[in-house]
Design a protein around this motif. Structure first.
Motif, PDB file in Angstrom:
ATOM      1  N   GLU A  16     118.009  58.993  83.153  1.00 14.62           N
ATOM      2  CA  GLU A  16     117.682  57.752  82.443  1.00 14.62           C
ATOM      3  C   GLU A  16     116.257  57.275  82.686  1.00 14.62           C
ATOM      4  OE1 GLU A  16     119.446  56.393  80.087  1.00 14.62           O
ATOM      5  OE2 GLU A  16     120.999  57.908  80.393  1.00 14.62           O
ATOM      6  N   TYR A  83     121.712  55.207  88.694  1.00 11.35           N
ATOM      7  CA  TYR A  83     122.708  55.565  87.677  1.00 11.35           C
ATOM      8  C   TYR A  83     124.120  55.441  88.252  1.00 11.35           C
ATOM      9  CZ  TYR A  83     125.179  58.315  84.146  1.00 11.35           C
ATOM     10  OH  TYR A  83     126.049  58.734  83.171  1.00 11.35           O
ATOM     11  N   PRO A 178     126.771  65.319  78.126  1.00 15.65           N
ATOM     12  CA  PRO A 178     126.027  64.124  77.689  1.00 15.65           C
ATOM     13  C   PRO A 178     124.867  63.739  78.593  1.00 15.65           C
ATOM     14  CG  PRO A 178     128.396  63.770  77.469  1.00 15.65           C
ATOM     15  CD  PRO A 178     128.231  65.061  78.206  1.00 15.65           C
ATOM     16  N   ILE A 179     125.055  63.794  79.914  1.00 19.36           N
ATOM     17  CA  ILE A 179     124.007  63.342  80.819  1.00 19.36           C
ATOM     18  C   ILE A 179     122.796  64.278  80.780  1.00 19.36           C
ATOM     19  CG2 ILE A 179     124.923  64.545  82.851  1.00 19.36           C
ATOM     20  CD1 ILE A 179     124.047  62.091  84.499  1.00 19.36           C
ATOM     21  N   LYS A 181     122.010  66.197  78.162  1.00 16.58           N
ATOM     22  CA  LYS A 181     121.394  66.012  76.845  1.00 16.58           C
ATOM     23  C   LYS A 181     120.413  64.844  76.879  1.00 16.58           C
ATOM     24  CE  LYS A 181     122.325  65.062  71.975  1.00 16.58           C
ATOM     25  NZ  LYS A 181     123.355  64.800  70.943  1.00 16.58           N
ATOM     26  N   ARG A 182     120.803  63.742  77.522  1.00 14.00           N
ATOM     27  CA  ARG A 182     119.901  62.600  77.642  1.00 14.00           C
ATOM     28  C   ARG A 182     118.700  62.934  78.544  1.00 14.00           C
ATOM     29  NH1 ARG A 182     120.993  57.889  75.645  1.00 14.00           N
ATOM     30  NH2 ARG A 182     119.769  56.766  77.204  1.00 14.00           N
ATOM     31  N   GLN A 185     116.328  64.663  76.462  1.00 11.33           N
ATOM     32  CA  GLN A 185     115.640  63.726  75.571  1.00 11.33           C
ATOM     33  C   GLN A 185     114.484  63.035  76.297  1.00 11.33           C
ATOM     34  OE1 GLN A 185     119.312  61.590  74.372  1.00 11.33           O
ATOM     35  NE2 GLN A 185     118.657  61.923  72.250  1.00 11.33           N
ATOM     36  N   TYR A 186     114.713  62.651  77.530  1.00 17.33           N
ATOM     37  CA  TYR A 186     113.634  62.059  78.321  1.00 17.33           C
ATOM     38  C   TYR A 186     112.532  63.083  78.599  1.00 17.33           C
ATOM     39  CZ  TYR A 186     115.837  57.543  79.207  1.00 17.33           C
ATOM     40  OH  TYR A 186     116.360  56.280  79.059  1.00 17.33           O
ATOM     41  N   LYS A 294     114.870  67.579  73.908  1.00 13.14           N
ATOM     42  CA  LYS A 294     115.521  67.068  72.702  1.00 13.14           C
ATOM     43  C   LYS A 294     114.683  65.918  72.166  1.00 13.14           C
ATOM     44  CE  LYS A 294     119.226  69.695  73.217  1.00 13.14           C
ATOM     45  NZ  LYS A 294     119.492  70.831  72.305  1.00 13.14           N
ATOM     46  N   PRO A 296     113.665  62.427  71.506  1.00 14.18           N
ATOM     47  CA  PRO A 296     114.064  61.183  72.175  1.00 14.18           C
ATOM     48  C   PRO A 296     114.237  60.032  71.201  1.00 14.18           C
ATOM     49  CG  PRO A 296     111.711  61.486  72.382  1.00 14.18           C
ATOM     50  CD  PRO A 296     112.236  62.713  71.674  1.00 14.18           C
ATOM     51  N   LYS A 297     115.019  59.060  71.613  1.00 19.75           N
ATOM     52  CA  LYS A 297     115.163  57.818  70.864  1.00 19.75           C
ATOM     53  C   LYS A 297     114.020  56.872  71.242  1.00 19.75           C
ATOM     54  CE  LYS A 297     120.207  58.242  70.708  1.00 19.75           C
ATOM     55  NZ  LYS A 297     121.499  57.636  71.084  1.00 19.75           N
ATOM     56  N   GLN A 300     114.016  55.466  74.746  1.00 19.48           N
ATOM     57  CA  GLN A 300     113.651  56.453  75.760  1.00 19.48           C
ATOM     58  C   GLN A 300     112.137  56.656  75.800  1.00 19.48           C
ATOM     59  OE1 GLN A 300     116.321  59.414  74.074  1.00 19.48           O
ATOM     60  NE2 GLN A 300     117.578  59.364  75.933  1.00 19.48           N
TER      61      GLN A 300
END
Length: 323
Positions: A16, A83, A178-179, A181-182, A185-186, A294, A296-297, A300
């Motif tokens: 995160e 986290y 999921p963790i 994948k995030r 993304q970061y 990946k 990122p949003k 992020q």
């Protein structure tokens, strides 16, 4: 301002959040469940003898990798602690009957002994991982395909192919969680911020999102280069073997050389990324990043920008103090 006139920064994704390494300080920004962004700031203190080793080609790669593993593990542990604390609070909110531990007990903080312990664990895990990734493919190729080729080069190429298959399978399976994948993304957000900075862009979310999540100067690129460089070095005529144990033994002995040369290859491909034709030398690393990053949003990317800006701010303050 051109890229050559800018400072060169690196970083890594954490749970995160994102860590950026400056000249004088390493900074991690992490987004908590309540949307608060918190920072973990550690001044960079490197022994003089380590600084000298980092100036020697090939040697500097091995030293830098171990040093980065030690320091990066501290920041990863910080993100994991926060986290876990957020997850515990969320679970407690869903189950009011459960009695969560007082916050003071949940989060112990970072003592000097803890920081040293985490750093040592990070280095040991890196070394152990590299040994397994080096020895296992060699052993598999020897056990399964010992009679396929007479040429050592053929065996080395097949060993390299096995390494790549194992690496891709591992990264793909990890990316399904999921963790992770995030985390990837970061990782992409980290690359985008560095690319935007190197291009002289103002670091806003919209500006940063325009850039690719792939970057030539990435640890993922380094991993694929170790496979390619390893095949070349193992195929040299004076590195021969007569048994599976000799083969593994030679690989382990040559591991520092493979890592050191791979680091130099990474530097060269980064320096040549703007030169037509030669830029393609770095493409194998970029292809691997299709798995390790990946898109990122926006939130992020905002964390990545916050980390980078805080690192630059503290770096400048420390530079002024030392001036």
């Amino acid at each position: 301002m051109s890229q050559k006139s800018k400072s060169i920064y690196g970083g890594q994704a954490v749970i995160e959040g994102v860590m950026f390494a400056g000249s004088h300080v390493n900074v991690t920004a992490v987004r908590r469940k309540n949307d608060e962004i918190i920072f973990y700031e550690v001044p960079r203190t490197t022994q003089r003898w380590i600084q000298q080793l980092k100036k020697i080609p090939i040697v500097r790669g091995v030293v830098g990798i171990i040093d980065s593993s030690a320091k990066g593990s501290q920041h990863l542990n910080f993100s994991m602690e926060n986290y876990a604390e957020d997850e515990a609070k969320e679970e407690a909110a869903k189950n009011p009957e459960a009695q969560p531990k007082p916050e003071k007990e949940q989060k112990s903080g970072f003592s000097l002994s803890m920081i040293v312990g985490v750093a040592v664990a990070g280095v040991l895990s890196f070394i152990f991982g590299k040994l397994i990734f080096t020895a296992a493919p060699a052993a598999l190729e020897e056990l399964l395909f010992s009679n396929v080729f007479e040429s050592k080069i053929g065996h080395n190429l097949l060993e390299g192919l096995i390494k790549i298959i194992l690496l891709l399978a591992y990264l793909y399976l990890m990316s399904l969680t999921p963790i992770i994948k995030r985390l990837f993304q970061y990782h992409g957000a980290e690359h985008k911020v560095i690319s935007a900075y190197e291009a002289g862009e103002k670091l806003t979310i919209s500006n940063v999102q325009k850039y690719s999540r792939l970057h030539y100067r990435c640890g993922s690129s380094f991993i694929i280069f170790t496979v390619i460089v390893g095949v070349i070095i193992y195929s040299l005529p004076f590195f021969t073997w007569d048994s599976i144990w000799e083969r593994i033994y030679i690989r382990i002995l040559l591991l520092p050389l493979v890592l050191g040369i791979s680091y130099e290859v990474l530097r060269i491909t980064n320096a040549m990324r703007d030169i037509p034709v030669l830029r393609y030398l770095g493409y194998p690393g970029l292809w691997l990043q299709l798995l390790t990053t990946k898109e990122p949003k926006d939130d992020q990317v905002a964390v990545s920008i916050a980390s980078f800006n805080r690192m630059r701010e503290l770096d400048q303050q420390m530079t002024n103090i030392k001036a």
